[in-house]
Scaffold this active site. Structure first.
Site, PDB file in Angstrom:
ATOM      1  N   LYS A 103       1.348  -0.980   0.379  1.00  0.00           N
ATOM      2  CA  LYS A 103      -0.435  -0.256   0.135  1.00  0.00           C
ATOM      3  C   LYS A 103       1.013   0.882  -0.487  1.00  0.00           C
ATOM      4  O   LYS A 103       2.373   1.149  -0.200  1.00  0.00           O
ATOM      5  CB  LYS A 103      -1.396  -0.382   0.931  1.00  0.00           C
ATOM      6  CG  LYS A 103      -1.727  -1.442   1.433  1.00  0.00           C
ATOM      7  CD  LYS A 103      -3.047  -1.284   0.534  1.00  0.00           C
ATOM      8  CE  LYS A 103      -3.289  -2.412  -0.054  1.00  0.00           C
ATOM      9  NZ  LYS A 103      -4.934  -3.002   0.394  1.00  0.00           N
TER      10      LYS A 103
HETATM   11  C1  LIG Z   1      -5.556  -3.928   1.403  1.00  0.00           C
HETATM   12  C2  LIG Z   1      -7.407  -3.115   1.167  1.00  0.00           C
HETATM   13  C3  LIG Z   1      -7.628  -3.515   2.146  1.00  0.00           C
HETATM   14  C4  LIG Z   1      -7.502  -3.935   3.311  1.00  0.00           C
HETATM   15  O1  LIG Z   1      -5.840  -4.083   4.573  1.00  0.00           O
HETATM   16  P1  LIG Z   1      -5.785  -4.631   5.523  1.00  0.00           P
HETATM   17  O2  LIG Z   1      -4.016  -3.942   5.501  1.00  0.00           O
HETATM   18  O3  LIG Z   1      -4.589  -6.009   4.043  1.00  0.00           O
HETATM   19  O4  LIG Z   1      -6.263  -5.428   6.001  1.00  0.00           O
HETATM   20  C5  LIG Z   1      -9.064  -3.603   2.308  1.00  0.00           C
HETATM   21  N1  LIG Z   1      -9.742  -2.821   1.118  1.00  0.00           N
HETATM   22  C6  LIG Z   1      -9.039  -2.312  -0.166  1.00  0.00           C
HETATM   23  C7  LIG Z   1      -9.086  -2.067  -1.243  1.00  0.00           C
HETATM   24  C8  LIG Z   1      -7.770  -2.890   0.354  1.00  0.00           C
HETATM   25  O5  LIG Z   1      -7.036  -2.391  -1.660  1.00  0.00           O
END
Ligand SMILES: *Cc1c(COP(=O)(O)O)cnc(C)c1O
Length: 385
Positions: free
Chosen positions: A182
């Site tokens: 991310k």
């Molecule tokens: C990565 C992601 C999540 C979940 O995040 P985590 O930190 O992996 O729990 C939720 N929504 C979207 C759109 C994502 O890309």
């Protein structure tokens, strides 16, 4: 040839030192780094409150709790997202109602959202797919008209903006993920930001067992007494993760500009390609470029074969996402069938996420482009005979 993954963290020596300093300090969790990280992210996004938790999924769950989602409530979510967006609704006993997306941007389609609003609709979760903000003007209008709450899943879009407003100040609550692929990372981690003090307070209680104070607050007051006022979870994030987050926030602007450069190289390379088709960019939106997604137009089996050959060539392409309502869990639990969101289902057959992360060199990007264009050219020839 070295493998190129589709996404990857970028950790500097300063990041490592920031984590090490906390490991040598007194507070590994519920310490001062948590509030500091919350303040930095909240300030950056233009929100007044931040609540840091153990993952983006935990942040979504906190948000659903804070706005009072319970059994019988419906929450409209896009079909084209990671399953966690919808799962958070189910955690609270609610029903996710899947909205279709625009085929050129893969962003939630406000017209379809409007048609799905019922007397049970409590909220909409907008997902800034790939890092591009949704049509928040239209979504907020629908929310206002029907008295429902707009939540933003900004897991892709930290650092992005929409008509001059930062992602984080476009909805009642915005949630972020700090998973390694991310925009910034804490290893695992997430945050909810909001201007609503009541929501923030509910989320803080929910992330720590439903208890109204944390260990450090009690230590400072010299008190052992606490009250558990509701059923909560342990969704706390550690101080060393927050130290990494604080250090990464200093680098976010550089990460973003490198992602923009990479996107520009891809866009130029594919600008006249008849088969490799990047998603449409929306005017007035500052894209955070979490993902670089192309559609492969033409034969229905093209994406499958190109995916396989790209992986064989050491290039970590991916597919974001399988429409959520097609997963066995959703089909069985809620009786959802194929055909519910035809655009998402059709585009799903065409999409391919290309490598996109700030540490990629121009040579890496060029290699992705030349391997992809060659494989696509060969495949199109094979499929047309
Ligand atoms: C990565 C992601 C999540 C979940 O995040 P985590 O930190 O992996 O729990 C939720 N929504 C979207 C759109 C994502 O890309």
């Amino acid at each position: 040839m070295k493998k190129i993954p589709y996404g990857k963290q970028d950790i500097s020596e300063l990041d490592v030192e920031a984590v090490a300093a906390i490991l040598r300090s007194d507070w590994l969790t519920t310490g001062p780094s948590v509030a500091e990280f919350e303040q930095i992210v909240a300030d950056f996004t233009g929100a007044s409150e931040g609540v840091a938790v153990s993952s983006g999924t935990a942040a979504l769950h906190c948000a659903m709790y804070a706005i009072g989602i319970e059994s019988g409530d419906e929450v409209i979510v896009p079909a084209m997202t990671f399953a966690a967006t919808a799962n958070a609704v189910v955690f609270q006993g609610g029903t996710p109602v899947f909205a279709d997306v625009d085929g050129d941007t893969l962003l939630i389609d406000p017209k379809h959202v409007e048609s799905l609003v019922s007397s049970r609709t409590k909220a909409i979760i907008a997902v800034d797919y790939a890092g591009q903000a949704c049509d928040y003007h239209s979504l907020q209008k629908i929310a206002d008209q029907h008295g429902i709450i707009l939540v933003s899943d900004g897991c892709h879009s930290l650092g992005g903006d929409y008509h001059g407003l930062k992602v984080g100040s476009l909805a009642e609550i915005t949630i972020f993920s700090f998973h390694p692929v991310k925009p910034i990372t804490t290893g695992e981690g997430g945050m909810a930001v909001t201007n609503n003090k009541e929501y923030a307070s509910r989320m803080r209680i929910f992330r720590s067992h439903g208890i109204t104070s944390d260990f450090r607050e009690r230590e400072e007051k010299g008190s052992w007494y606490y009250e558990m006022v509701d059923l909560g979870f342990n969704y706390r994030i550690t101080d060393f993760q927050c130290a990494l987050g604080i250090s990464q926030m200093k680098r976010l602007a550089d990460f973003l500009s490198r992602r923009q450069e990479i996107a520009a190289i891809y866009a130029k390379a594919f600008s006249t390609d008849k088969v490799i088709s990047p998603l449409r960019l929306v005017e007035g939106v500052g894209h955070a470029w979490h993902l670089y997604v192309v559609r492969l137009l033409g034969h229905p089996s093209l994406r499958r074969d190109v995916f396989k050959e790209m992986r064989e060539a050491g290039i970590g392409v991916n597919v974001h996402y399988i429409p959520v309502h097609l997963h066995p869990f959703y089909r069985h639990r809620f009786n959802y069938d194929p055909g519910l969101c035809p655009v998402a289902e059709q585009v799903y057959q065409q999409i391919l996420s290309l490598p996109m992360w700030p540490g990629m060199s121009n040579a890496d990007v060029d290699r992705v482009i030349s391997v992809l264009t060659n494989i696509v050219e060969q495949q199109v020839k094979v499929k047309s005979v």
